[in-house]
Write a protein that holds these residues in place. Structure first.
Motif, PDB file in Angstrom:
ATOM      1  N   SER A  62      32.240  53.603 -22.645  1.00 16.43           N
ATOM      2  CA  SER A  62      33.247  53.142 -21.696  1.00 16.43           C
ATOM      3  C   SER A  62      33.851  51.811 -22.127  1.00 16.43           C
ATOM      4  O   SER A  62      35.072  51.625 -22.130  1.00 16.43           O
ATOM      5  CB  SER A  62      32.622  53.015 -20.298  1.00 16.43           C
ATOM      6  N   ALA A  66      37.679  50.736 -23.547  1.00 10.65           N
ATOM      7  CA  ALA A  66      38.457  49.705 -22.856  1.00 10.65           C
ATOM      8  C   ALA A  66      38.826  48.555 -23.780  1.00 10.65           C
ATOM      9  O   ALA A  66      39.958  48.055 -23.737  1.00 10.65           O
ATOM     10  CB  ALA A  66      37.665  49.185 -21.656  1.00 10.65           C
ATOM     11  N   GLY A 217      33.614  53.764 -13.548  1.00 13.46           N
ATOM     12  CA  GLY A 217      33.875  53.127 -14.831  1.00 13.46           C
ATOM     13  C   GLY A 217      32.583  52.926 -15.598  1.00 13.46           C
ATOM     14  O   GLY A 217      31.711  53.803 -15.626  1.00 13.46           O
ATOM     15  N   THR A 218      32.406  51.771 -16.179  1.00 17.44           N
ATOM     16  CA  THR A 218      31.184  51.462 -16.907  1.00 17.44           C
ATOM     17  C   THR A 218      29.972  51.472 -15.985  1.00 17.44           C
ATOM     18  O   THR A 218      28.849  51.761 -16.410  1.00 17.44           O
ATOM     19  CB  THR A 218      31.319  50.089 -17.597  1.00 17.44           C
ATOM     20  N   TYR A 220      29.232  53.612 -13.809  1.00 22.80           N
ATOM     21  CA  TYR A 220      28.687  54.947 -13.546  1.00 22.80           C
ATOM     22  C   TYR A 220      27.408  55.172 -14.349  1.00 22.80           C
ATOM     23  O   TYR A 220      26.401  55.663 -13.810  1.00 22.80           O
ATOM     24  CB  TYR A 220      29.727  56.018 -13.887  1.00 22.80           C
ATOM     25  N   SER A 265      32.796  47.297  -8.164  1.00 21.32           N
ATOM     26  CA  SER A 265      33.665  46.708  -9.178  1.00 21.32           C
ATOM     27  C   SER A 265      34.745  45.890  -8.477  1.00 21.32           C
ATOM     28  O   SER A 265      34.995  46.056  -7.277  1.00 21.32           O
ATOM     29  CB  SER A 265      34.311  47.796 -10.028  1.00 21.32           C
ATOM     30  N   LYS A 267      37.860  45.959  -9.901  1.00 23.18           N
ATOM     31  CA  LYS A 267      39.050  46.768 -10.179  1.00 23.18           C
ATOM     32  C   LYS A 267      39.305  47.789  -9.077  1.00 23.18           C
ATOM     33  O   LYS A 267      40.450  48.041  -8.699  1.00 23.18           O
ATOM     34  CB  LYS A 267      38.897  47.473 -11.527  1.00 23.18           C
ATOM     35  N   ASP A 313      34.939  43.393 -15.139  1.00 24.27           N
ATOM     36  CA  ASP A 313      33.835  44.230 -14.681  1.00 24.27           C
ATOM     37  C   ASP A 313      32.927  44.610 -15.840  1.00 24.27           C
ATOM     38  O   ASP A 313      31.697  44.642 -15.702  1.00 24.27           O
ATOM     39  CB  ASP A 313      34.368  45.504 -14.017  1.00 24.27           C
ATOM     40  N   ASP A 314      33.514  44.917 -16.992  1.00 27.20           N
ATOM     41  CA  ASP A 314      32.721  45.354 -18.140  1.00 27.20           C
ATOM     42  C   ASP A 314      31.812  44.242 -18.659  1.00 27.20           C
ATOM     43  O   ASP A 314      30.648  44.479 -18.973  1.00 27.20           O
ATOM     44  CB  ASP A 314      33.643  45.838 -19.267  1.00 27.20           C
ATOM     45  N   THR A 317      28.547  43.704 -16.607  1.00 26.34           N
ATOM     46  CA  THR A 317      27.705  44.887 -16.407  1.00 26.34           C
ATOM     47  C   THR A 317      26.221  44.577 -16.268  1.00 26.34           C
ATOM     48  O   THR A 317      25.567  45.005 -15.313  1.00 26.34           O
ATOM     49  CB  THR A 317      27.910  45.884 -17.562  1.00 26.34           C
TER      50      THR A 317
END
Length: 351
Positions: A62, A66, A217-218, A220, A265, A267, A313-314, A317
C-alpha cells in the motif's frame, strides 16, 4: 512455573528501540534500496508473506503504491508457488520481496525458490535474522532488534513494517515522509508507554465477547494483524474488515458485548466516524485509535491518541500497533492463558 507473558510483554515494550535500530540499519544497507527499489525495469513489485508477514506485505504494498507511484501487490506466499499463473502472469518483470520474521517459513522459501530462476523475476526479502535461509537465498533488509522469543510477532512486525516504509520513502525521494518516519521513531516510546497505561484498565473493566477491527488503506493490513494478535494470544473470537465494507452485511454480528476497534485515518476520517457511530447505535463498545481526538470523536466509548496528526496516515502506521498489541496481551492475561506460547502454534511454520 514460568510467569505468563514473560517474553511478549517486554517485546511489545521494546519496539521503539527496534525502530531506531532499523533506521541505523537502513543507512548501512542503502545499496539495497538502490538495487531493488530504484529499478525502472520492474513492472510490478510483489510482497509475499504468511500470517502476520502477509499482513505486513499488504501494508508495505500500500505504501509502495502511494509513495513510489508504481504497481505493487501482496499475496500469501503459498499463492505464489501453488498458483503462479494467477499471481505472476507472464510478460511482466517482477520484483518479489519475501517477508518473514525468521526467514525460515517454508512457504516463503518455496515461493522464492520457485520464481528465482525465472528470467522476468528478481527476488529480495526483509527479515530479522541475517543468517536465515531466506537471507541466504535472497538479498534481505534486516531489522536487527526485531528478533523475538515469543511465538507471536509484535516488535518484529512493527520494526519490519517501519523499515520497509523507510526504504520506500528513500527510494521515492520523499524526504518529508522520511523525516516523518524519523519522528515516529523518536515518539514511539511515549506512545508505547501511553498505550500500556490506557489498554490495561480498558480490558480489566470490560468483558468483550467478540472483537471487530476496522481499517482502510494501509490500515487495513494493520487491522488484520490486530485481529490475528488477539486471536493468537487470547483465543477470543475476532474479525477484521475494511471500514466501510463492514456495513455491507458483516455488521449484522454487532451486538452488546462487541468491541469495535476502528483505526481512524485522517484521509477518510468523516466517513469512518459515520461507521463508528452506527456501530455504537447497534450496541457496540467503540474504541477509536486515532492521531487526535476531537468533538467528532466524543461519542466513542474510548479514544486512544497516538499523535502525529501533521503526518501522513502512511507514515503514522506503526504508532497504531502498541495499543493493538497490548489489547491482545492484556486480554490473554485476563483469560489466564499464556500469550508467549499460544496453543497449536510455533514461531516458525514449516510444511
Amino acid at each position: 512455573m514460568k510467569p505468563f507473558g514473560q517474553y511478549t510483554y517486554p517485546e511489545i515494550s521494546a519496539q521503539a528501540e527496534a525502530l531506531n535500530a532499523a533506521l541505523v540499519q537502513l543507512q548501512q544497507q542503502g545499496d539495497w534500496v538502490q538495487k531493488h527499489l530504484v529499478d525502472s525495469e520492474t513492472d510490478e513489485t510483489v510482497f509475499i508473506g504468511s500470517g502476520s508477514s502477509y499482513y505486513q506485505a499488504l501494508a508495505m504494498a500500500s505504501v509502495y503504491r502511494a509513495w513510489l507511484g508504481k504497481s505493487a501487490t501482496a499475496y500469501p506466499s503459498s499463492e505464489v508457488f501453488l498458483f503462479r499463473e494467477q499471481t505472476l502472469p507472464p510478460n511482466r518483470n517482477y520484483l518479489v520481496i519475501g517477508v518473514s520474521r525468521s526467514g525460515e517459513s517454508t512457504e516463503v522459501l518455496l515461493a522464492l525458490e520457485a520464481v528465482k530462476p525465472l528470467p522476468n523475476v528478481k527476488v529480495a526479502g526483509i527479515t530479522c535474522y541475517e543468517e536465515s535461509s531466506m537471507a541466504k537465498l535472497a538479498d534481505c533488509l534486516v531489522s536487527p532488534l526485531g528478533k523475538e522469543t515469543s511465538t507471536v510477532m509484535t516488535k518484529s512486525f512493527s520494526s519490519m513494517t517501519f523499515l520497509m516504509h523507510a526504504a520506500i520513502a528513500k527510494a521515492a525521494g520523499k524526504q518529508d515522509q522520511f523525516e516523518q518516519l524519523a519522528s515516529v521513531a523518536q515518539t514511539d516510546d511515549q506512545v508505547v508507554k501511553a498505550a500500556d497505561a490506557f489498554i490495561k484498565p480498558l480490558v480489566d473493566e470490560n468483558d468483550f465477547q467478540k472483537v471487530i477491527y476496522l481499517g482502510m488503506g494501509t490500515y487495513y493490513g494493520i487491522a488484520l494483524e490486530a485481529s490475528l494478535k488477539i486471536k493468537e494470544m487470547s483465543y477470543i473470537w475476532t474479525e477484521a474488515y475494511g471500514t466501510l465494507e463492514f456495513r455491507h452485511g458483516p455488521k449484522s454480528i454487532v451486538e452488546p458485548g462487541t468491541l469495535v476497534c476502528l483505526l481512524l485515518s485522517e484521509k477518510a476520517r468523516d466517513y469512518e466516524l459515520k461507521v463508528a457511530k452506527e456501530m455504537r447505535e447497534y450496541g457496540a463498545f467503540v474504541l477509536l485509535v486515532t492521531a487526535k481526538a476531537g468533538e467528532d470523536t466524543a461519542f466513542a466509548d474510548a479514544v486512544f491518541e497516538v499523535g502525529g496528526a501533521e503526518m501522513s496516515d502512511d507514515a503514522r502506521t506503526v504508532l497504531y500497533l502498541p495499543a493493538l498489541q497490548y489489547l491482545g496481551f492484556y486480554t490473554a492475561m485476563k483469560r489466564n492463558v499464556d500469550p508467549d506460547m499460544p496453543r497449536n502454534l510455533t514461531q516458525v511454520v514449516k510444511i
